[in-house]
Design an enzyme around this catalytic site. Structure first.
Site, PDB file in Angstrom:
ATOM      1  N   HIS A   1      17.360 -31.830  34.966  1.00 38.16           N
ATOM      2  CA  HIS A   1      17.600 -33.131  34.329  1.00 38.16           C
ATOM      3  C   HIS A   1      18.719 -33.826  35.101  1.00 38.16           C
ATOM      4  CE1 HIS A   1      18.599 -36.216  31.367  1.00 38.16           C
ATOM      5  NE2 HIS A   1      19.858 -35.930  31.645  1.00 38.16           N
TER       6      HIS A   1
ATOM      7  N   TYR B   1      17.796 -35.601  23.715  1.00 34.04           N
ATOM      8  CA  TYR B   1      16.699 -36.452  24.197  1.00 34.04           C
ATOM      9  C   TYR B   1      16.280 -37.482  23.148  1.00 34.04           C
ATOM     10  CZ  TYR B   1      15.726 -33.866  28.548  1.00 34.04           C
ATOM     11  OH  TYR B   1      15.780 -33.325  29.818  1.00 34.04           O
TER      12      TYR B   1
ATOM     13  N   LYS C   1      17.184 -26.654  34.102  1.00 32.72           N
ATOM     14  CA  LYS C   1      16.351 -26.411  32.915  1.00 32.72           C
ATOM     15  C   LYS C   1      15.920 -24.938  32.829  1.00 32.72           C
ATOM     16  CE  LYS C   1      14.551 -31.154  32.491  1.00 32.72           C
ATOM     17  NZ  LYS C   1      13.324 -31.970  32.257  1.00 32.72           N
TER      18      LYS C   1
ATOM     19  N   GLU D   1      25.916 -38.487  28.018  1.00 28.11           N
ATOM     20  CA  GLU D   1      25.372 -37.135  28.190  1.00 28.11           C
ATOM     21  C   GLU D   1      26.473 -36.126  28.535  1.00 28.11           C
ATOM     22  OE1 GLU D   1      20.931 -38.587  29.648  1.00 28.11           O
ATOM     23  OE2 GLU D   1      22.189 -37.453  31.042  1.00 28.11           O
TER      24      GLU D   1
ATOM     25  N   ASN E   1      10.125 -29.040  34.855  1.00 28.90           N
ATOM     26  CA  ASN E   1      10.414 -29.734  36.120  1.00 28.90           C
ATOM     27  C   ASN E   1      11.842 -29.492  36.619  1.00 28.90           C
ATOM     28  OD1 ASN E   1      11.732 -31.373  34.332  1.00 28.90           O
ATOM     29  ND2 ASN E   1      10.643 -33.251  34.864  1.00 28.90           N
TER      30      ASN E   1
HETATM   31  P1  ADP Z   1      13.493 -37.680  34.043  1.00 30.56           P
HETATM   32  O1  ADP Z   1      13.797 -36.257  33.611  1.00 30.56           O
HETATM   33  O2  ADP Z   1      12.974 -37.726  35.442  1.00 30.56           O
HETATM   34  O3  ADP Z   1      14.655 -38.623  33.805  1.00 30.56           O
HETATM   35  P2  ADP Z   1      12.277 -38.907  31.699  1.00 30.56           P
HETATM   36  O4  ADP Z   1      13.654 -39.275  31.255  1.00 30.56           O
HETATM   37  O5  ADP Z   1      11.259 -40.000  31.755  1.00 30.56           O
HETATM   38  O6  ADP Z   1      12.289 -38.197  33.132  1.00 30.56           O
HETATM   39  O7  ADP Z   1      11.691 -37.803  30.737  1.00 30.56           O
HETATM   40  C1  ADP Z   1      12.482 -36.725  30.291  1.00 30.56           C
HETATM   41  C2  ADP Z   1      11.697 -35.445  30.457  1.00 30.56           C
HETATM   42  O8  ADP Z   1      10.568 -35.495  29.576  1.00 30.56           O
HETATM   43  C3  ADP Z   1      11.088 -35.240  31.852  1.00 30.56           C
HETATM   44  O9  ADP Z   1      11.969 -34.617  32.760  1.00 30.56           O
HETATM   45  C4  ADP Z   1       9.899 -34.366  31.557  1.00 30.56           C
HETATM   46  O10 ADP Z   1      10.278 -32.993  31.447  1.00 30.56           O
HETATM   47  C5  ADP Z   1       9.462 -34.882  30.194  1.00 30.56           C
HETATM   48  N1  ADP Z   1       8.391 -35.879  30.365  1.00 30.56           N
HETATM   49  C6  ADP Z   1       8.514 -37.158  30.734  1.00 30.56           C
HETATM   50  N2  ADP Z   1       7.325 -37.781  30.790  1.00 30.56           N
HETATM   51  C7  ADP Z   1       6.419 -36.862  30.435  1.00 30.56           C
HETATM   52  C8  ADP Z   1       5.015 -36.875  30.295  1.00 30.56           C
HETATM   53  N3  ADP Z   1       4.298 -37.971  30.533  1.00 30.56           N
HETATM   54  N4  ADP Z   1       4.404 -35.725  29.922  1.00 30.56           N
HETATM   55  C9  ADP Z   1       5.124 -34.603  29.670  1.00 30.56           C
HETATM   56  N5  ADP Z   1       6.477 -34.528  29.799  1.00 30.56           N
HETATM   57  C10 ADP Z   1       7.117 -35.637  30.176  1.00 30.56           C
HETATM   58 MG    MG Z   2      15.502 -39.328  32.101  1.00 31.40          MG
END
Ligand code: ADP
Ligand code: MG
Length: 142
Positions: A117, A51, A11, A128, A114
């Site tokens: 992805h 997304y 990211k 994807e 974070n």
């Molecule tokens: P992951 O990336 O671990 O698969 P998700 O698919 O649940 O997580 O969510 C996609 C992305 O959206 C996350 O990596 C994060 O950057 C963001 N995200 C998810 N949940 C939250 C939240 N509660 N608050 C802010 N950002 C979030």
């Molecule tokens: Mg995810």
């Protein structure tokens, strides 16, 4: 264990920190092979399409803004159990909950920024991967 492919994205925060090499090293050292890479700078609309599964969630707009805030490195990883293995190497979505030694524990600052992805299932990985890559862009060594 099946040989799988999964999509990883480094990211914008991790690209800006110059830790692309450290992240790819972790994949390679754990038996995953990089079979395609592409650096791109997504528009907000493209991030929104990627997304789309999260459309309507409270964090969706911020997520699209963040994912289009700078260049990302998309890549396809191939190996045994690649989907789950990549998720294990990434660590939990919220870096505060990520296990020590994982990519997010090491490189992520917040749940928004974070670092990486990773696809959450083989089915979603196929969708994807097709978002970023065509068949001719992928180079399996199996
Ligand atoms: P992951 O990336 O671990 O698969 P998700 O698919 O649940 O997580 O969510 C996609 C992305 O959206 C996350 O990596 C994060 O950057 C963001 N995200 C998810 N949940 C939250 C939240 N509660 N608050 C802010 N950002 C979030
Ligand atoms: Mg995810």
């Amino acid at each position: 264990m099946a040989i799988e492919r999964t999509l990883s994205i480094i990211k914008p925060d991790a690209v800006a920190k110059n830790v692309i090499g450290d992240i790819i090293r972790r994949f390679e050292e754990n038996g995953l092979e990089v079979i395609g890479t592409r650096m791109t700078h997504l528009s907000a609309a493209e991030a929104g399409r990627f997304y789309a599964v999260h459309a309507g969630r409270p964090f969706y707009n911020d997520l699209c803004a963040f994912m289009s805030s700078g260049p990302v490195l998309a890549m396809v990883l191939e190996g045994k159990n690649a989907v789950l293995l990549n998720r294990q190497l990434m660590g939990a979505t919220n870096p505060k909950e990520a296990e020590a030694g994982t990519i997010r524990a090491e490189h992520a600052d917040t749940i928004d920024a974070n670092a990486v992805h990773g696809s959450d299932s083989a089915e979603n990985a196929a969708i994807e991967i097709a978002f970023f890559f065509g068949d001719l862009d992928l180079h399996s060594r199996l």
